[in-house]
Scaffold this active site. Structure first.
Site, PDB file in Angstrom:
ATOM      1  N   ASP A   1       0.237  21.826 -42.885  1.00  0.00           N
ATOM      2  CA  ASP A   1      -0.366  22.214 -44.150  1.00  0.00           C
ATOM      3  C   ASP A   1       0.058  23.651 -44.455  1.00  0.00           C
ATOM      4  O   ASP A   1       0.507  24.380 -43.565  1.00  0.00           O
ATOM      5  CB  ASP A   1      -1.889  22.118 -44.024  1.00  0.00           C
ATOM      6  CG  ASP A   1      -2.603  22.280 -45.357  1.00  0.00           C
ATOM      7  OD1 ASP A   1      -1.933  22.136 -46.396  1.00  0.00           O
ATOM      8  OD2 ASP A   1      -3.806  22.551 -45.356  1.00  0.00           O
TER       9      ASP A   1
ATOM     10  N   VAL B   1       0.829  -1.205   0.000  1.00  0.00           N
ATOM     11  CA  VAL B   1       0.000   0.000   0.000  1.00  0.00           C
ATOM     12  C   VAL B   1       0.863   1.254   0.000  1.00  0.00           C
ATOM     13  O   VAL B   1       0.564   2.241  -0.677  1.00  0.00           O
ATOM     14  CB  VAL B   1      -0.958  -0.005   1.206  1.00  0.00           C
ATOM     15  CG1 VAL B   1      -1.712   1.318   1.303  1.00  0.00           C
ATOM     16  CG2 VAL B   1      -1.941  -1.156   1.101  1.00  0.00           C
ATOM     17  N   ALA B   2       1.962   1.227   0.765  1.00  0.00           N
ATOM     18  CA  ALA B   2       2.852   2.391   0.849  1.00  0.00           C
ATOM     19  C   ALA B   2       3.554   2.660  -0.470  1.00  0.00           C
ATOM     20  O   ALA B   2       3.778   3.808  -0.851  1.00  0.00           O
ATOM     21  CB  ALA B   2       3.884   2.164   1.955  1.00  0.00           C
TER      22      ALA B   2
ATOM     23  N   GLU C   1      -1.602   5.100  -5.383  1.00  0.00           N
ATOM     24  CA  GLU C   1      -2.944   4.768  -5.862  1.00  0.00           C
ATOM     25  C   GLU C   1      -3.583   5.890  -6.683  1.00  0.00           C
ATOM     26  O   GLU C   1      -4.378   5.640  -7.588  1.00  0.00           O
ATOM     27  CB  GLU C   1      -3.867   4.429  -4.674  1.00  0.00           C
ATOM     28  CG  GLU C   1      -3.545   3.118  -3.983  1.00  0.00           C
ATOM     29  CD  GLU C   1      -2.443   3.264  -2.932  1.00  0.00           C
ATOM     30  OE1 GLU C   1      -2.122   2.259  -2.278  1.00  0.00           O
ATOM     31  OE2 GLU C   1      -1.923   4.381  -2.780  1.00  0.00           O
TER      32      GLU C   1
ATOM     33  N   ASP D   1      -6.910  14.391 -44.829  1.00  0.00           N
ATOM     34  CA  ASP D   1      -5.908  14.500 -43.769  1.00  0.00           C
ATOM     35  C   ASP D   1      -6.189  13.570 -42.593  1.00  0.00           C
ATOM     36  O   ASP D   1      -5.299  13.301 -41.780  1.00  0.00           O
ATOM     37  CB  ASP D   1      -5.851  15.942 -43.232  1.00  0.00           C
ATOM     38  CG  ASP D   1      -5.427  16.941 -44.289  1.00  0.00           C
ATOM     39  OD1 ASP D   1      -4.475  16.632 -45.024  1.00  0.00           O
ATOM     40  OD2 ASP D   1      -6.035  18.018 -44.383  1.00  0.00           O
TER      41      ASP D   1
ATOM     42  N   ASP E   1      -1.895  13.541  -0.161  1.00  0.00           N
ATOM     43  CA  ASP E   1      -0.898  13.840  -1.196  1.00  0.00           C
ATOM     44  C   ASP E   1      -1.502  14.348  -2.504  1.00  0.00           C
ATOM     45  O   ASP E   1      -0.817  14.976  -3.312  1.00  0.00           O
ATOM     46  CB  ASP E   1      -0.057  12.590  -1.494  1.00  0.00           C
ATOM     47  CG  ASP E   1       1.051  12.401  -0.470  1.00  0.00           C
ATOM     48  OD1 ASP E   1       1.088  13.185   0.499  1.00  0.00           O
ATOM     49  OD2 ASP E   1       1.868  11.483  -0.650  1.00  0.00           O
TER      50      ASP E   1
ATOM     51  N   ASN F   1      -1.856   8.630   0.840  1.00  0.00           N
ATOM     52  CA  ASN F   1      -1.678   8.457  -0.607  1.00  0.00           C
ATOM     53  C   ASN F   1      -2.830   9.035  -1.423  1.00  0.00           C
ATOM     54  O   ASN F   1      -2.621   9.667  -2.456  1.00  0.00           O
ATOM     55  CB  ASN F   1      -1.514   6.974  -0.955  1.00  0.00           C
ATOM     56  CG  ASN F   1      -0.129   6.458  -0.601  1.00  0.00           C
ATOM     57  OD1 ASN F   1       0.710   7.192  -0.101  1.00  0.00           O
ATOM     58  ND2 ASN F   1       0.095   5.188  -0.864  1.00  0.00           N
TER      59      ASN F   1
ATOM     60  N   ASP G   1      -7.025  19.719 -42.312  1.00  0.00           N
ATOM     61  CA  ASP G   1      -8.403  20.181 -42.186  1.00  0.00           C
ATOM     62  C   ASP G   1      -9.386  19.395 -43.049  1.00  0.00           C
ATOM     63  O   ASP G   1     -10.591  19.470 -42.838  1.00  0.00           O
ATOM     64  CB  ASP G   1      -8.512  21.671 -42.537  1.00  0.00           C
ATOM     65  CG  ASP G   1      -7.990  21.975 -43.938  1.00  0.00           C
ATOM     66  OD1 ASP G   1      -7.573  21.025 -44.640  1.00  0.00           O
ATOM     67  OD2 ASP G   1      -7.984  23.150 -44.330  1.00  0.00           O
TER      68      ASP G   1
END
Length: 889
Positions: A346, A299-300, A304, A634, A727, A723, A630
């Site tokens: 272009d 977990v540390a 996550e 393309d 953080d 986490n 455009d």
């Protein structure tokens, strides 16, 4: 190359424009009368409907499941399941929630990329007028088959590809396929040389628009075999490669996931062995405790919230991009821009103004300068001819509509204070001979100063060949050899500058009834030369791109001479560079292209296949390529490029295939967006470094406790809280940092360079070690009273040190004081927010949840705070030492 055999004739699809009409009629079993209903039915059953087909898309549920293949995600899933089995429901629910949110975001981004072909299908014409049983009839366009004869009028969409049989001043807007801003003039003729799509003047193409005249054509291709169908096929097969950041994070995630698994297994093994060696009486509770120790490490170590934070920081970049006229459609484009080393752009509208402009003129008396100076009779007559022999008009809103060349003539007259409406009202058109591609000119009759005049505008060679005199100082003179030589020299001069030149002449007449026989014996007036001029800001943008190590390449549907002249003018094309046409590119082998690639700065008259080949060639050399476009033609290259950039005025197909849309269609905006992209990537590295330095500190403290046979310094819930909640806000705040001063003086970063390379890895290492040391000291002090107090002081020191770490994390090249403690208000607010969160964990009714005993008081807090501050001061001192060492090198 596909070949078709019918009635003994074998033809290649690409030769339809080269064959005789009789051969094509025989090939498709058709005639001038068209097909019978029975013939059309058989062909429809054999070939299918005239529509585009999409490849099967991946089901949403499958995309969702594929997001769980990541190694770190698998590790977290294992941890969550184990936590649930052991009764830690809250921790497992939190982990599951984070993983599901990340998966949903990923699926949404993937599904957005599937819109391109849907937009392409919408370009299909809803109905078509065809000859069936020698009778004109309207049918659904999807029922048009090869061999059909289709009738076209102004305003019609072309329903299929075909060979022209008849035309009356037919002009078709093929810009979506060729990139050309000027409508293509069509002609019934046989072409004997190989020609690109834009040069096949005897062919019409599905999805294009008839803007002038009428025509009739034989259908040669329908559905996926049309030019637009080939574009759809290229779109289906174009591959969207992951961004450099995605590739780096994927590689790192795999390595980190495996390392975490091995570390957790090793820790559990050591702890379990120690339990059995010591012969503990309560073996299974001790084993479970050892297992939770290993889970805490997992977990540390795993950040996550990493994916969510990266996504948020990228999103912050989109608002900055919007200020630079760049709208982000795919979030990853923000970061990819920062590593761009090639811009394939272009010409029309991006490097140029997309507005034909008269820039030079020639009279035998003098040249006209575009200002409001007094007008001589010669100049006035030239401007009258430019306005009156002109079909451009104004709509109800006062906007000019018509051929861009003719609009340019009106603009030029207006610069000289000549009012178009007043001029036309004073000299109404009495008769006309419309422009056609055979004569290459148009003539109109007006009364000027009491004399009826035939005013003529057209190609210089045609007008000059029909002129016997020239006008100079309001006097007519014989057009002798000397005068012709001067005139031709001026035309040659204009042509070398890639200017489009029109000639003007007049002839006094006595009648309103004019015929083609009257188009002779002219008096030459003068020349007007025009071009789509470069944008003013593009010159500096090209220079800045070069200084930043970015190569700019022009890829256009225009002619090579024009493209090269513009490229030379703006500094894109230099001595020693090469310019190639699409046909010349086709003649090069892969080895030859690879050898010459870095010298080629201009590609002209290119096809969609050419564009993809160019992009892939640069990608194979390890470059990150940006491609602008455009038109429909393309779209495949926009999808293939690392970052596709569509124009705001472009087709929906191009926009759907692109990752970014320019609202001002300006090359300079691309360069400014690249600067923002570099800034965003720098900030992502700062955020990621911030997260991993904190995680490293926690891991160091856990491993030290294991070695010393101390109790686990943290609970899994404490680590998840830090986490996921604490953080996250500082990491996001780092995403708002201003750009480093030298950001555009650096060369593009190597796409294979890891996210933890160089200074980032060094900063993560020393900051992580210092945080770990502070936590170890805090746990040791707390353990002198109780194990619980040791855990509480470890948690407090870790959360405070990781929060305050935001200040040294702001830059690797200067201290927080040099950067200005309060210069980024988001950072200050993040620290205040995290302080409130920490205070929340100390409330009486919350303490037990976070394992903070009642004995944790003000003294313990001050010790934890002091250790955290000490770690931050040491981080800044370490940074100064590293900066000094690097300067010496």
């Amino acid at each position: 190359m596909n070949r078709i055999k019918n009635g003994g004739i074998v033809l290649s699809e690409k030769t339809y424009y080269q064959e005789s009409i009789e051969q094509l009629f025989q090939l498709f079993d058709s005639s001038e009368k068209g097909l019978s209903d029975e013939q059309a039915k058989r062909t429809l059953e054999a070939n299918g409907y005239n529509e585009l087909k999409a490849k099967e898309q991946t089901p949403t549920w499958k995309l969702f499941l594929e997001t769980f293949k990541d190694v770190m995600v698998i590790v977290l899933l294992i941890v969550a399941v184990i936590q649930m089995i052991l009764g830690s429901t809250i921790e497992s629910i939190v982990i599951f929630a984070v993983l599901i949110i990340n998966s949903i975001v990923s699926v949404i981004q993937t599904k957005k990329a599937e819109d391109s072909l849907d937009a392409l299908k919408k370009l299909s014409s809803p109905s078509a007028k065809v000859l069936r049983n020698n009778q004109a009839t309207m049918i659904p366009a999807r029922e048009v088959v090869v061999g059909d004869i289709v009738l076209l009028d102004a305003g019609d969409f072309v329903p299929a590809d075909g060979r022209l049989l008849e035309e009356g001043s037919l002009k078709i807007d093929e810009g979506m396929l060729t990139g050309e801003s000027v409508p293509a003039e069509k002609k019934v003729t046989a072409l004997h040389q190989t020609a690109q799509v834009g040069d096949r003047i005897n062919m019409v193409f599905s999805g294009t628009l008839v803007v002038y005249g009428r025509g009739k054509f034989l259908v040669t291709n329908t559905g996926t075999t049309t030019e637009i169908g080939k574009v759809a096929d290229l779109l289906n097969n174009a591959t969207s490669s992951g961004t450099p950041l995605q590739r780096n994070l994927d590689r790192f995630s795999k390595k980190l996931g495996i390392a975490i698994l091995l570390l957790s297994v090793m820790i559990f093994g050591i702890q379990t062995a120690r339990i059995f060696i010591e012969g503990s009486s309560d073996i299974w509770p001790s084993v479970i405790n050892a297992f939770m120790f290993a889970v805490a490490v997992a977990v540390a170590a795993i950040p996550e919230a990493l994916q969510s934070i990266v996504t948020i920081v990228l999103s912050l970049g989109t608002s900055r991009m919007a200020k630079e006229h760049a709208i982000i459609r795919k979030l990853s484009a923000v970061e990819t821009l920062g590593s761009t080393s090639i811009i394939c752009t272009d010409k029309t509208g991006t490097l140029t103004q997309n507005k034909m402009t008269v820039v030079k003129s020639h009279l035998f008396s003098e040249e006209i300068m575009p200002d409001k100076e007094s007008l001589t009779e010669d100049k006035r007559l030239l401007l009258n001819a430019a306005i009156l022999a002109n079909d451009a008009s104004f709509n109800e809103a006062g906007k000019k509509i018509g051929d861009p060349t003719e609009i340019a003539l009106i603009d030029f007259a207006e610069k000289l204070a000549i009012d178009t409406t007043d001029t036309r009202q004073a000299h109404p058109r009495l008769a006309e001979l419309p422009f056609d591609s055979d004569r290459k000119m148009m003539s109109t009759v007006h009364e000027i100063n009491g004399q009826k005049m035939l005013l003529v505008k057209g190609a210089p060679d045609v007008i000059i060949s029909l002129s016997k005199r020239y006008l100079k100082n309001n006097q007519e003179h014989a057009l002798d050899e000397n005068s012709l030589e001067k005139l031709n020299a001026k035309i040659e001069e204009f042509s070398k500058e890639a200017l489009r030149v029109l000639a003007f002449a007049y002839k006094p007449i006595n009648t309103d009834q004019v015929t083609l026989d009257d188009e002779t014996d002219f008096t030459f007036i003068g020349l007007l030369a025009m071009i789509d001029p470069p944008r003013e800001e593009v010159f500096d943008a090209i220079k800045q791109a070069k200084s930043s190590g970015i190569k700019s390449i022009m890829i256009t549907g225009d002619h090579k001479t024009t493209a090269r002249a513009i490229a030379e003018n703006i500094g894109l094309y230099e001595k020693g560079d090469l310019a190639l046409t699409g046909a010349e590119l086709d003649d090069l082998s892969e080895a030859e292209l690879n050898e010459q690639l870095e010298k080629i700065s201009v590609y002209a008259r290119v096809s969609p296949e050419n564009k993809i080949r160019i992009v892939r060639a640069w990608q194979n050399k390890g470059n990150i390529s940006a491609m602008t476009g455009d038109g429909v033609n393309d779209a495949p290259a926009l999808k293939q490029a690392d970052i596709g950039i569509a124009m705001g005025t472009g087709t929906e197909v191009a926009k759907d295939a692109a990752a970014m849309v320019l609202t001002d269609d300006n090359f300079a905006s691309i360069v400014r967006a690249i600067a923002v992209g570099r800034q965003v990537f720098d900030n992502i590295k700062k955020s990621v470094a911030y997260l991993f330095a904190g995680n490293l500190g926690a891991i160091i403290a856990i491993i030290f406790a294991l070695v010393m046979d101390w109790n686990n310094p943290f609970t899994a819930l404490q680590l998840l809280f830090i986490n996921l909640v604490n953080d996250s806000v500082p990491a996001i705040a780092l995403g708002t940092e201003k750009a480093e001063k030298n950001i555009m003086d650096r060369k593009p970063r190597d796409p294979n360079e890891g996210i933890f390379s160089g200074a980032t890895l060094i900063s993560v290492t020393y900051r992580g070690i210092l945080i770990g040391l502070a936590v170890i000291i805090a746990q040791f002090i707390g353990m002198q009273q109780s194990i619980e107090l040791g855990v509480a002081m470890s948690f407090s020191t870790l959360i405070l040190a990781r929060t305050l770490q935001i200040f040294p994390a702001r830059s690797n090249s200067q201290t927080a004081i040099s950067a200005g403690i309060f210069s980024n208000k988001a950072v200050v607010y993040a620290v205040l927010f995290c302080s409130l969160l920490y205070t929340f964990t100390l409330l009486p009714f919350v303490r037990d949840i976070f394992s903070i005993p009642a004995m944790f008081g003000m003294n313990e807090f001050l010790i934890s705070f002091g250790l955290a501050i000490g770690a931050i001061i040491l981080m800044e001192l370490s940074k100064l030492i590293i900066i000094a060492v690097l300067k010496k090198k």
